[in-house]
Design a protein around this motif. Structure first.
Motif: not given
Length: 208
Positions: A199-200, A192-193, A195-196
């Motif tokens: 995306s950023g 999840w980290i 992916r975040q």
């Protein structure tokens, strides 16, 4: 009579059947905590915890037995060489007996609570379908609560025990996750980290 080729799973070439099985085993071990399956990891942890408890208990029990023997015989110390020989012989026996007895008691206690911690951790791993530090912290807190109730700790002592369990779970679970990531194990919050962060990074060039 069935041959090795007949046992190859459908859709897999016969000459790659053994390779596929080996890859599946490697993937299974890589996805396990510490790269060890539960059937190996939990008994090993139980054995090591018993050994640690037995060692500490033997040292503590032997010292206590020696002090108790000296206190009980302080008023009737021997006065002859033979008497001193028998005195030290009896003392050594009491020290050895007290050390082994206390060693087994402490070893079994630590083994029980450690096994419970690892078993609950594995239970949460199976229930959630992932192995991460959240399951480790949850198992440590659950065992700390049961340990506090068993020993009838006061509320302040229970709170301190729970805090220590949270810290231990975070440290131990975090180390397991770091080793797992290094070996390629998928961890949900790490994914999840990533992916975040990904995306950023994609949004920044788009804004420019």
């Amino acid at each position: 009579m069935a041959t090795a080729e007949d046992k190859t799973p459908p859709g897999i070439p016969p000459d790659l059947g053994h390779l596929r099985t080996k890859e599946e085993m490697e993937l299974y071990y890589r996805n396990c905590r510490l790269s060890m399956p539960p059937g190996l990891r939990i008994p090993m942890a139980s054995g090591l915890s018993f050994l640690a408890g037995f060692t500490l208990g033997t040292a503590k029990g032997g010292k206590s037995a020696g002090l108790r023997f000296r206190a009980e015989h302080a008023h009737k110390l021997p006065t002859t060489t033979t008497g001193w020989f028998l005195y030290h012989k009896s003392k050594n026996y009491q020290v050895a007996y007290g050390g082994v007895r206390e060693g087994f008691k402490m070893g079994l206690k630590i083994c029980f609570w450690s096994t419970a911690t690892f078993a609950i951790e594995q239970m949460f791993d199976s229930y959630r379908g992932t192995a991460d530090l959240l399951n480790t912290v949850t198992s440590c807190v659950a065992v700390a609560g049961a340990f506090s109730c068993w020993n009838r700790f006061s509320l302040p002592m229970t709170a301190r025990t729970t805090k220590a369990a949270v810290v231990a779970g975070l440290v131990y679970g975090g180390l397991q996750d770091l080793l797992g990531v290094a070996r390629g194990r998928r961890i949900r919050y790490v994914d999840w980290i990533k992916r975040q962060l990904g995306s950023g990074q994609r949004e920044q060039p788009a804004q420019q």
